[in-house]
Design an enzyme around this catalytic site. Sequence first.
Site, mmCIF file in Angstrom:
data_model
loop_
_atom_site.group_PDB
_atom_site.id
_atom_site.type_symbol
_atom_site.label_atom_id
_atom_site.label_comp_id
_atom_site.label_asym_id
_atom_site.label_seq_id
_atom_site.Cartn_x
_atom_site.Cartn_y
_atom_site.Cartn_z
ATOM 1 N N GLU A 16 0.726 -1.049 -0.096
ATOM 2 C CA GLU A 16 -0.130 0.680 -0.110
ATOM 3 C C GLU A 16 1.478 1.788 -0.201
ATOM 4 O O GLU A 16 0.371 2.392 0.281
ATOM 5 C CB GLU A 16 -0.772 0.417 0.901
ATOM 6 C CG GLU A 16 -1.799 -1.125 1.069
ATOM 7 C CD GLU A 16 -2.808 -0.774 2.400
ATOM 8 O OE1 GLU A 16 -3.792 -0.276 1.915
ATOM 9 O OE2 GLU A 16 -3.257 -1.870 3.080
ATOM 10 N N SER A 140 -6.641 -2.438 1.719
ATOM 11 C CA SER A 140 -6.981 -2.144 0.423
ATOM 12 C C SER A 140 -7.212 -3.246 -0.424
ATOM 13 O O SER A 140 -7.374 -2.655 -1.253
ATOM 14 C CB SER A 140 -5.841 -0.815 0.022
ATOM 15 O OG SER A 140 -5.753 0.161 0.526
ATOM 16 N N TYR A 211 -9.608 3.425 -5.335
ATOM 17 C CA TYR A 211 -8.206 4.625 -5.705
ATOM 18 C C TYR A 211 -8.660 5.164 -6.732
ATOM 19 O O TYR A 211 -7.635 6.135 -7.329
ATOM 20 C CB TYR A 211 -6.462 3.903 -5.610
ATOM 21 C CG TYR A 211 -6.764 3.719 -3.496
ATOM 22 C CD1 TYR A 211 -7.111 4.363 -2.703
ATOM 23 C CD2 TYR A 211 -6.612 2.481 -3.649
ATOM 24 C CE1 TYR A 211 -7.063 3.666 -1.967
ATOM 25 C CE2 TYR A 211 -6.499 1.810 -2.179
ATOM 26 C CZ TYR A 211 -6.658 2.681 -0.619
ATOM 27 O OH TYR A 211 -6.662 2.277 -0.320
ATOM 28 N N ARG A 250 -12.275 3.154 11.329
ATOM 29 C CA ARG A 250 -13.393 3.025 10.780
ATOM 30 C C ARG A 250 -14.166 1.437 9.897
ATOM 31 O O ARG A 250 -13.438 0.397 9.580
ATOM 32 C CB ARG A 250 -12.772 3.620 9.228
ATOM 33 C CG ARG A 250 -14.637 3.738 8.139
ATOM 34 C CD ARG A 250 -13.685 4.133 6.328
ATOM 35 N NE ARG A 250 -13.174 2.852 5.877
ATOM 36 C CZ ARG A 250 -12.007 2.483 5.585
ATOM 37 N NH1 ARG A 250 -11.172 3.600 5.411
ATOM 38 N NH2 ARG A 250 -12.017 1.210 4.822
ATOM 39 N N ASP A 252 -15.719 -1.621 8.357
ATOM 40 C CA ASP A 252 -16.283 -2.284 7.089
ATOM 41 C C ASP A 252 -17.762 -2.968 7.123
ATOM 42 O O ASP A 252 -17.333 -4.156 8.416
ATOM 43 C CB ASP A 252 -15.258 -2.413 5.710
ATOM 44 C CG ASP A 252 -13.575 -1.205 5.591
ATOM 45 O OD1 ASP A 252 -14.689 0.136 5.654
ATOM 46 O OD2 ASP A 252 -13.155 -1.531 5.558
ATOM 47 N N GLU A 266 -13.898 -6.241 9.097
ATOM 48 C CA GLU A 266 -13.186 -5.731 9.745
ATOM 49 C C GLU A 266 -13.185 -4.567 10.199
ATOM 50 O O GLU A 266 -14.168 -3.470 9.667
ATOM 51 C CB GLU A 266 -11.822 -5.775 8.019
ATOM 52 C CG GLU A 266 -12.163 -4.860 7.238
ATOM 53 C CD GLU A 266 -10.977 -5.186 6.845
ATOM 54 O OE1 GLU A 266 -9.885 -5.958 6.132
ATOM 55 O OE2 GLU A 266 -10.371 -4.290 5.405
ATOM 56 N N ASN A 268 -10.461 -1.002 10.139
ATOM 57 C CA ASN A 268 -9.380 -0.216 9.830
ATOM 58 C C ASN A 268 -8.721 0.868 10.587
ATOM 59 O O ASN A 268 -9.681 2.038 11.092
ATOM 60 C CB ASN A 268 -9.497 0.116 8.794
ATOM 61 C CG ASN A 268 -9.500 0.027 7.580
ATOM 62 O OD1 ASN A 268 -9.092 -0.607 6.826
ATOM 63 N ND2 ASN A 268 -10.862 0.015 7.512
ATOM 64 N N GLY A 272 -7.550 5.470 4.628
ATOM 65 C CA GLY A 272 -6.243 5.958 4.308
ATOM 66 C C GLY A 272 -7.555 6.912 4.075
ATOM 67 O O GLY A 272 -8.468 7.712 4.608
#
Length: 305
Positions: A16, A140, A211, A250, A252, A266, A268, A272
């Site tokens: 990443e 990612s 992205y 965060r 998900d 999961e 984070n 990002g």
Amino acid sequence: MSKKHVAVLMGGFSSERAVSLASGKACANALKEEYAVTCVDVDNDLALVLYDLAPDVVFNALHGSYGEDGTVQGILEYLQIPYTHSGVLASALCMDKRQAKIIASAADIPVADSKILNRFNIVTHPFEPPYIVKPMREGSSCGVCVIQDKDDVSCIEKKISLDWKYGDDILVEPYIAGCDLSCAVIGDRVLDVCEILLEEGPSFYDYDSKYIFGASRHVCPANLKKTLYKKIQTISLKAHKVLGCRGVSRSDFRYDKATGNLVWLEINTQPGMTFTSILPDIARVSGYSFLDLVRWIVEDASCLR
């Protein structure tokens, strides 16, 4: 009075790296309005670089292995430099998808069934297709692939080819139909929920969808029933706490509108911060400008996290 000196860690040598460079530059540019900022493209000499810089705070904008898995956090604890985001243990736990799911499940957070397999020893389908194959410790969506109904079991080896660089153990989960949802936490405050809408093509929120500008769009706040919205917020805050996260995180989710099935995927610990990232959009509708967000993260920095 001199400005607080913030060293922004970015880049590194995980899969990443490019995302981290984009996150780090965005954060550094915002922080320069109020702080003295030094950008550090992380290499093996990080400890020496930081010793010489002697910053007041380290803003950790690394993603993936070494930067998000407790490794850099351990270096910063050893150097006794206050740093952002989660500490050593929480970072290591949350980076390991299987361990995070074990802890989340014990806290009654709904998770998908899963199996751990060695990628060299797969002779039958672990689940009825479609199912998802994931690296154990990546972000990612790097290395993630979907095994479809028409696929022979040998296709796993083809998709996880000899250039696979994510370890020999893989995490396999049934494919969860539905939409992608995400919810952020800042400190002890849960923020809003975002729905991610994909352009035609991918069957899941893959690297390009995350992205490439225009490959997906964020509906924030998500257009959901109030009870579901609140449930996602409650789960996100619970996950943040039971996994020992600090700063921002965060979570998900996948949600099947047809069946009502909601699954936590999961968490984070260093979301990002690029121009296509979810966290800044969530923060914005929750009342934080980008500068507000990165300022809060810096002022929250500490050791012993």
